[in-house]
Design an enzyme around this catalytic site. Structure first.
Site, PDB file in Angstrom:
ATOM      1  CG  HIS A  73      -7.876  -9.356 -31.567  1.00  0.00           C
ATOM      2  ND1 HIS A  73      -7.724  -9.568 -32.914  1.00  0.00           N
ATOM      3  CD2 HIS A  73      -7.466 -10.486 -30.948  1.00  0.00           C
ATOM      4  CE1 HIS A  73      -7.264 -10.804 -33.104  1.00  0.00           C
ATOM      5  NE2 HIS A  73      -7.091 -11.367 -31.927  1.00  0.00           N
ATOM      6  CD  GLU A 125     -16.957   4.127  -0.777  1.00  0.00           C
ATOM      7  OE1 GLU A 125     -16.706   4.046   0.453  1.00  0.00           O
ATOM      8  OE2 GLU A 125     -16.236   4.751  -1.581  1.00  0.00           O
ATOM      9  CE  LYS A 180     -11.127   6.181   2.210  1.00  0.00           C
ATOM     10  NZ  LYS A 180     -10.613   5.296   3.251  1.00  0.00           N
ATOM     11  CD  GLU A 228      -5.015   1.888  -1.226  1.00  0.00           C
ATOM     12  OE1 GLU A 228      -4.983   0.837  -0.574  1.00  0.00           O
ATOM     13  OE2 GLU A 228      -6.087   2.447  -1.522  1.00  0.00           O
ATOM     14  CE  LYS A 278      -6.137  -2.784   8.872  1.00  0.00           C
ATOM     15  NZ  LYS A 278      -4.839  -2.512   8.273  1.00  0.00           N
ATOM     16  N   GLY A 311      -5.029  -3.539   3.855  1.00  0.00           N
ATOM     17  CA  GLY A 311      -6.167  -3.972   3.039  1.00  0.00           C
ATOM     18  C   GLY A 311      -5.756  -4.639   1.741  1.00  0.00           C
ATOM     19  NE  ARG A 312      -1.128  -0.786  -0.374  1.00  0.00           N
ATOM     20  CZ  ARG A 312      -1.367   0.137   0.555  1.00  0.00           C
ATOM     21  NH1 ARG A 312      -2.607   0.378   0.922  1.00  0.00           N
ATOM     22  NH2 ARG A 312      -0.388   0.792   1.128  1.00  0.00           N
TER      23      ARG A 312
HETATM   24  O1  F6P Z   1      -9.691   3.931   0.689  1.00  0.00           O
HETATM   25  C1  F6P Z   1      -8.620   3.060   0.714  1.00  0.00           C
HETATM   26  C2  F6P Z   1      -8.833   1.899   1.637  1.00  0.00           C
HETATM   27  O2  F6P Z   1      -8.508   2.266   2.936  1.00  0.00           O
HETATM   28  C3  F6P Z   1      -8.021   0.716   1.162  1.00  0.00           C
HETATM   29  O3  F6P Z   1      -6.719   0.751   1.588  1.00  0.00           O
HETATM   30  C4  F6P Z   1      -8.810  -0.416   1.711  1.00  0.00           C
HETATM   31  O4  F6P Z   1      -8.479  -1.618   1.072  1.00  0.00           O
HETATM   32  C5  F6P Z   1     -10.216   0.043   1.423  1.00  0.00           C
HETATM   33  O5  F6P Z   1     -10.172   1.437   1.640  1.00  0.00           O
HETATM   34  C6  F6P Z   1     -11.287  -0.592   2.248  1.00  0.00           C
HETATM   35  O6  F6P Z   1     -11.132  -0.367   3.615  1.00  0.00           O
HETATM   36  P1  F6P Z   1     -11.932  -1.208   4.683  1.00  0.00           P
HETATM   37  O7  F6P Z   1     -11.541  -2.636   4.549  1.00  0.00           O
HETATM   38  O8  F6P Z   1     -11.533  -0.640   6.018  1.00  0.00           O
HETATM   39  O9  F6P Z   1     -13.399  -1.015   4.417  1.00  0.00           O
END
Ligand code: F6P
Length: 561
Positions: free
Chosen positions: A398, A216, A524, A367, A210, A281-282
């Site tokens: 199990h 990452e 972060k 979250e 987003k 995002g979620r």
């Molecule tokens: O670190 C949390 C977060 O902001 C989430 O809310 C989001 O889904 C994820 O990181 C990834 O963010 P992006 O889509 O901006 O890479």
């Protein structure tokens, strides 16, 4: 925090009424509740689109339900729901609307927010995703060397990964044409393992972010671009040559709200699919973030997925609170979390294809509702944020069900099952089918959790007295069973929407902003600040605390630095 501190109570009139009601019903057993009402199993149910929710195995009676609904009324659940659905800026700490429900409004409907009808914009993006997906799936889209695409690699994290991963796996049996793999973790093992064995000539990478600033994702995307260009025998420096840019334009697409950053990374904006800051995002798997799912199951299947969400949105928007599935589910969550003191809830899909569903829901609930202050900045007055966890049945039986059945903690459970399987096999003797075996386990588990087995019943079987206490099954352990016709794209959309709205209603009751996530930022930022201490030339003198300083020194020593 509530652990080790006096529990802060939320003594509004509706809350106080529930607290005093809890004193009378808290110890009433499900055996008694069922014995007193033979119709209970048929009565305490609610249908939302294709989802049938049986909540009769909960420690509630009609008075409890009336009081819980009164709590929802006191907190203005219907008014907050309507405010969300019409696009009010209910995400107050970020001053944003919350409009994931607009992503699944049918074409031709209208929702004007700040003077703009968002529905045509949503469908414009869906159409361009559709053209792209059709081209890739039909083979009209070719890689740099003229070969058709066989594998899609989705690179994202959090909401830009969990939704795509979960839905792709869930709808595996509806997928054809391309395979999809997922890279998310900063651990290089993830990219190494997922790219292993792939042919760069037939691989399409979708970078989903987003913000297009998540470290990452950008790091993994850069690694994938290097891997692709190296594999194609094209130089891969920091600045792309014309040949490299041409190759990247055939093998990279992006999903983001930031076109400038996508362009800066070297992805052709013609291959970018956008969404809006009013999609969290979620809550984004039904936006362009679901592109990899569309590539896997096709445009038609993706539209059925969206229609499933919309059917439950309609139910949530219109059903009276007392017969509203997400509202009932949320009120039960509050009942156990805040009155029984339950610490978590198990989500138990009797579907191996829903293996990643609990992990997906963890981000959704934790979250969204893992907050200690209310929307107005004042402290919350009760514990918040249901903790979900789980694994598919029958595997979980199990592993951890022992604690569910005889442990000291009260852990309510959601059982999710399907009438029709997407695939079936005969049992060992060939007389029955495995799906019936699977579902008989689901029904048995919810029954045993609810009704248990008493010491007298165990003695009556001639059990050695010394063993009786070990074999007693206390029962009275609540669960909801969600039964759906079959795991289809539509039903999966319905299930996700059910939980989205459940989490929303809980947030309203707790008075929190369920749509920000400030709590993830500091970690972060500090990771970025700590990087030079790990890899720079000098050993750190003081990283602010003696534990971190010593750990980093030890790490550096292990790395020979
Ligand atoms: O670190 C949390 C977060 O902001 C989430 O809310 C989001 O889904 C994820 O990181 C990834 O963010 P992006 O889509 O901006 O890479």
């Amino acid at each position: 925090m509530t652990n080790g501190q006096p529990h802060v109570t939320d003594e509004t009139p509706a809350w106080a009424a529930l607290r005093s009601h809890y004193e009378t019903i808290g110890d009433v057993s499900l055996r008694t509740l069922f014995a007193n009402d033979p119709e209970r199993g048929a009565r305490l149910t609610v249908d939302a689109a294709d989802l049938h929710l049986d909540y009769s195995k909960h420690r509630v009676d009609d008075e409890t339900l009336d009081l819980l609904v009164a709590l929802a009324e006191e907190r203005g659940v219907a008014q907050h729901r309507d405010a969300m659905l019409r696009g009010d800026r209910i995400n107050t700490s970020e001053d944003r609307s919350v409009l994931h429900t607009a992503l699944r409004l049918p074409e031709g409907s209208s929702l004007v927010v700040d003077g703009v009808d968002v529905v045509p914009e949503v469908h414009d993006v869906l159409r361009s995703m559709g053209r792209f997906a059709d081209d890739v799936r039909s083979g009209a889209w070719r890689g740099h060397t003229g070969k058709r695409i066989a594998t899609v690699v989705n690179i994202g994290i959090g909401g830009s990964d969990l939704g795509p991963v979960m839905t792709y796996r869930a709808l595996r049996s509806h997928a054809d044409t391309v395979d999809v793999r997922f890279i998310s973790n900063a651990d290089p093992a993830d990219a190494v393992a997922r790219l292993d064995g792939l042919d760069p000539e037939t691989t399409l990478v979708i970078v989903v972010s987003k913000t297009f600033s998540t470290i990452e994702t950008l790091t993994n995307a850069t690694a994938a671009r290097r891997w692709l260009l190296d594999g194609l025998g094209i130089a891969s420096g920091e600045h792309l040559t014309d040949e490299a840019a041409a190759a990247v334009s055939k093998h990279f697409a992006a999903v983001s709200t930031h076109e400038d950053r996508v362009r800066g990374f070297g992805i052709d904006p013609a291959n970018m699919f956008g969404f809006w800051d009013w999609v969290g995002g979620r809550y984004s798997v039904d936006s362009a973030v679901g592109l990899s799912l569309m590539l896997a199951i096709g445009v038609e299947g993706f539209h059925r997925f969206l229609a499933g969400f919309h059917a439950v949105d309609e139910h949530f928007a219109t059903a009276p609170l007392r017969h509203n599935a997400p509202v009932i589910a949320a009120l039960l969550g509050v009942w156990y979390s805040n009155f029984f003191g339950s610490e978590s809830k198990a989500v138990l899909p009797y579907s191996n294809d829903l293996k990643r569903f609990p992990a997906y829901l963890q981000q959704l609930t934790m979250e969204s509702n893992g907050k200690s202050v209310r929307a107005d900045g004042t402290p919350v007055r009760s514990s918040t944020g249901e903790i979900y966890w789980g694994e598919p049945g029958t595997n979980g039986q199990h592993a951890f069900y022992q604690l569910l059945h005889q442990g000291t903690r009260l852990i309510p459970a959601d059982f999710i099952g399907f009438v029709e399987p997407n695939a079936d096999l005969p049992t060992a003797d060939g007389t029955e089918m495995m799906h019936d075996l699977l579902m008989s386990n689901l029904f048995a588990q919810s029954k045993v959790l609810a009704f248990g087995k008493t010491a007298d019943e165990i003695r009556a079987e001639g059990t050695d007295e010394a063993l009786v206490p070990h074999k007693v099954m206390p029962g009275n352990r609540p669960s909801t069973t969600i039964l759906a016709p079959r795991l289809t794209p539509s039903v999966l959309g319905q299930l996700i929407a059910l939980y989205e709205h459940t989490v929303f209603v809980e947030g309203v009751i707790w008075g929190i902003d369920s749509f920000d996530q400030w709590g993830v930022e500091l970690g972060k930022q500090q990771a970025i600040e700590l990087m030079p201490a790990l890899s720079g030339p000098d050993s750190p003198v003081d990283l602010g605390d003696s534990s971190t300083t010593e750990l980093v020194r030890r790490y550096r020593a292990g790395r020979g630095r």
